[in-house]
Scaffold this motif. Structure first.
Motif, PDB file in Angstrom:
ATOM      1  N   ALA A 115       0.837  -1.198   0.000  1.00 45.85           N
ATOM      2  CA  ALA A 115       0.000   0.000   0.000  1.00 45.85           C
ATOM      3  C   ALA A 115       0.872   1.249   0.000  1.00 45.85           C
ATOM      4  CB  ALA A 115      -0.915   0.005   1.214  1.00 45.85           C
ATOM      5  N   ASN A 116       0.368   2.336  -0.603  1.00 46.61           N
ATOM      6  CA  ASN A 116       1.165   3.560  -0.623  1.00 46.61           C
ATOM      7  C   ASN A 116       1.185   4.207   0.755  1.00 46.61           C
ATOM      8  OD1 ASN A 116      -1.192   5.260  -0.374  1.00 46.61           O
ATOM      9  ND2 ASN A 116      -1.555   4.985  -2.565  1.00 46.61           N
ATOM     10  N   VAL A 117       2.079   5.153   0.917  1.00 44.15           N
ATOM     11  CA  VAL A 117       2.320   5.749   2.228  1.00 44.15           C
ATOM     12  C   VAL A 117       1.076   6.462   2.756  1.00 44.15           C
ATOM     13  CG1 VAL A 117       3.678   7.472   3.480  1.00 44.15           C
ATOM     14  CG2 VAL A 117       4.807   5.960   1.840  1.00 44.15           C
ATOM     15  N   SER A 118       0.354   7.151   1.890  1.00 43.94           N
ATOM     16  CA  SER A 118      -0.833   7.883   2.351  1.00 43.94           C
ATOM     17  C   SER A 118      -1.909   6.933   2.864  1.00 43.94           C
ATOM     18  CB  SER A 118      -1.385   8.759   1.225  1.00 43.94           C
ATOM     19  OG  SER A 118      -1.771   7.969   0.114  1.00 43.94           O
ATOM     20  N   THR A 119      -2.041   5.773   2.227  1.00 44.37           N
ATOM     21  CA  THR A 119      -3.016   4.780   2.684  1.00 44.37           C
ATOM     22  C   THR A 119      -2.626   4.223   4.046  1.00 44.37           C
ATOM     23  OG1 THR A 119      -3.575   4.164   0.414  1.00 44.37           O
ATOM     24  CG2 THR A 119      -4.114   2.578   2.131  1.00 44.37           C
ATOM     25  N   ILE A 120      -1.344   3.930   4.210  1.00 39.60           N
ATOM     26  CA  ILE A 120      -0.863   3.414   5.500  1.00 39.60           C
ATOM     27  C   ILE A 120      -1.048   4.461   6.596  1.00 39.60           C
ATOM     28  CG2 ILE A 120       1.239   2.741   6.747  1.00 39.60           C
ATOM     29  CD1 ILE A 120       2.091   1.242   4.208  1.00 39.60           C
ATOM     30  N   ALA A 121      -0.794   5.713   6.273  1.00 35.38           N
ATOM     31  CA  ALA A 121      -1.007   6.787   7.246  1.00 35.38           C
ATOM     32  C   ALA A 121      -2.460   6.808   7.706  1.00 35.38           C
ATOM     33  CB  ALA A 121      -0.625   8.135   6.634  1.00 35.38           C
ATOM     34  N   GLU A 122      -3.369   6.654   6.766  1.00 35.97           N
ATOM     35  CA  GLU A 122      -4.797   6.648   7.100  1.00 35.97           C
ATOM     36  C   GLU A 122      -5.150   5.424   7.932  1.00 35.97           C
ATOM     37  OE1 GLU A 122      -9.155   6.644   4.826  1.00 35.97           O
ATOM     38  OE2 GLU A 122      -7.309   6.973   3.687  1.00 35.97           O
ATOM     39  N   TRP A 123      -4.633   4.264   7.543  1.00 30.42           N
ATOM     40  CA  TRP A 123      -4.889   3.036   8.304  1.00 30.42           C
ATOM     41  C   TRP A 123      -4.449   3.178   9.763  1.00 30.42           C
ATOM     42  CZ3 TRP A 123      -2.581  -1.040   4.392  1.00 30.42           C
ATOM     43  CH2 TRP A 123      -3.492  -1.252   3.355  1.00 30.42           C
ATOM     44  N   CYS A 124      -3.375   3.920   9.980  1.00 34.50           N
ATOM     45  CA  CYS A 124      -2.795   4.023  11.322  1.00 34.50           C
ATOM     46  C   CYS A 124      -3.329   5.218  12.111  1.00 34.50           C
ATOM     47  CB  CYS A 124      -1.272   4.088  11.229  1.00 34.50           C
ATOM     48  SG  CYS A 124      -0.542   2.552  10.601  1.00 34.50           S
ATOM     49  N   GLY A 125      -4.352   5.880  11.599  1.00 34.69           N
ATOM     50  CA  GLY A 125      -5.038   6.899  12.376  1.00 34.69           C
ATOM     51  C   GLY A 125      -4.510   8.305  12.245  1.00 34.69           C
ATOM     52  N   PHE A 126      -3.692   8.587  11.221  1.00 35.84           N
ATOM     53  CA  PHE A 126      -3.166   9.936  11.019  1.00 35.84           C
ATOM     54  C   PHE A 126      -4.095  10.701  10.073  1.00 35.84           C
ATOM     55  CE2 PHE A 126       0.449   7.509  12.444  1.00 35.84           C
ATOM     56  CZ  PHE A 126       1.077   8.371  13.331  1.00 35.84           C
ATOM     57  N   GLU A 127      -4.438  11.897  10.461  1.00 33.73           N
ATOM     58  CA  GLU A 127      -5.415  12.681   9.708  1.00 33.73           C
ATOM     59  C   GLU A 127      -4.835  13.279   8.428  1.00 33.73           C
ATOM     60  OE1 GLU A 127      -7.165  15.557  12.243  1.00 33.73           O
ATOM     61  OE2 GLU A 127      -8.097  14.074  13.571  1.00 33.73           O
ATOM     62  N   SER A 128      -3.531  13.487   8.394  1.00 29.95           N
ATOM     63  CA  SER A 128      -2.920  14.070   7.194  1.00 29.95           C
ATOM     64  C   SER A 128      -1.576  13.423   6.930  1.00 29.95           C
ATOM     65  CB  SER A 128      -2.748  15.583   7.357  1.00 29.95           C
ATOM     66  OG  SER A 128      -1.698  15.879   8.263  1.00 29.95           O
ATOM     67  N   LEU A 129      -1.197  13.402   5.653  1.00 27.11           N
ATOM     68  CA  LEU A 129       0.086  12.823   5.269  1.00 27.11           C
ATOM     69  C   LEU A 129       1.265  13.637   5.801  1.00 27.11           C
ATOM     70  CD1 LEU A 129       1.486  10.557   3.753  1.00 27.11           C
ATOM     71  CD2 LEU A 129       1.289  11.904   1.652  1.00 27.11           C
ATOM     72  N   PRO A 130       1.229  14.981   5.769  1.00 28.96           N
ATOM     73  CA  PRO A 130       2.346  15.748   6.331  1.00 28.96           C
ATOM     74  C   PRO A 130       2.567  15.461   7.819  1.00 28.96           C
ATOM     75  CG  PRO A 130       1.029  17.147   4.908  1.00 28.96           C
ATOM     76  CD  PRO A 130       0.277  15.862   5.046  1.00 28.96           C
ATOM     77  N   HIS A 131       1.462  15.333   8.567  1.00 27.58           N
ATOM     78  CA  HIS A 131       1.602  15.028   9.999  1.00 27.58           C
ATOM     79  C   HIS A 131       2.214  13.643  10.198  1.00 27.58           C
ATOM     80  CE1 HIS A 131      -0.169  13.856  14.062  1.00 27.58           C
ATOM     81  NE2 HIS A 131       0.669  14.845  14.316  1.00 27.58           N
TER      82      HIS A 131
END
Length: 289
Positions: free
Chosen positions: A250-266
């Protein structure tokens, strides 16, 4: 408060560290922390509490603890009879496993500990004597540092891992968490966090779930775990993200979302703050082995 990541010298070809028969004190112990290397802890005497992953364990003579990499843990020695223990830290990359026609792995005990979520083994007297002998041999090799001492240490580590898997772990009975450590609501909330840490939870949600005030929750959590709840949740999310970067395409933005992060920069900022590298760099380094 930032998460505490214990950093070892990754440039040394001999990626192993050894702390022999140290007597612990609350002043010398790190708060909740994690590291990429695997860790074996053997207890000679004394008592205390070991928090690993989401569970509290008693520490007593003859106990062995197997801690896979990137696992949150913390020891709390008893004030009257502090624990004396030996710890071996090593990179899994140092364990070279030749293909000999079977499915044996020297790291299987760590894999089993991670799967069962049980990181403690109790040894019988004959087993503890053998573990003590192997650790003493490793200590002597470090002390004298003669020709081939690193090779000897690695061979003795492999002997220890083999013995743990074939003798100690095969003989181990099922262990449960210490029912006397912390209030019941804390033990229950740690299990709840373990199941929901990638969701939108925080102090207010968790204190309500535990039926205690936010102030009381914060005080007891920090006292027992060593991190505040925000740092603890962040650390677990980043560790999970690192695992997904390794295991998933999965791409990084998808993983960020899966792990509960609201934004990719954060997510990028927190990942680099905790692990010292970007998500892309972490994925590349993990897949290079």
């Amino acid at each position: 408060m930032d998460p505490i990541r214990k950093i070892f010298d990754m440039k040394d070809a001999f990626s192993l560290s050894f702390a022999y028969k140290n007597t612990k004190s609350s002043q010398s112990e790190l708060p909740d922390h994690f590291h990429e290397w695997y860790e074996i802890v053997y207890v000679y005497r004394g008592s205390g509490t070991f928090f690993i992953d989401h569970t509290f364990y008693d520490m007593k003579q003859g106990d062995l603890f197997l801690i896979p990499g990137n696992t949150i843990h913390r020891t709390t020695p008893d004030k009257e009879a502090p624990v004396t223990s030996t710890a071996i830290y090593f990179s899994p990359n140092i364990i070279q496993e030749p293909q000999l026609g079977d499915d044996f792995s020297y790291l299987h005990s760590f894999e089993q500990a991670a799967t069962s979520r049980n990181y403690k083994l109790e040894t019988r007297l004959s087993q503890s004597q053998h573990v003590d002998h192997l650790l003493e041999s490793i200590h002597q090799e470090f002390q004298h540092a003669g020709p081939g001492h690193r090779q000897a240490i690695l061979l003795q580590l492999l002997q220890l891992l083999l013995f743990i898997q074939r003798d100690v772990q095969a003989d181990a009975r099922s262990l449960t968490a210490d029912a006397l450590v912390g209030p019941l609501w804390m033990r229950e909330i740690l299990l709840y966090i373990d199941q929901h840490f990638c969701e939108d939870i925080g102090l207010q949600t968790l204190s309500k779930q535990a039926s205690v005030t936010p102030a009381h929750f914060s005080r007891v959590f920090k006292q027992l775990i060593g991190m505040n709840i925000t740092t603890y949740l962040l650390t677990k999310r980043i560790i999970r993200a690192k695992q997904l970067l390794h295991e998933s395409d999965a791409n990084v933005s998808t993983i960020a979302e899966w792990c509960g992060f609201e934004s990719l920069p954060h997510f990028h900022a927190m990942f680099k703050r905790v692990l010292g590298m970007t998500p892309a760099a972490s994925r590349k380094s993990l897949r290079s082995f």
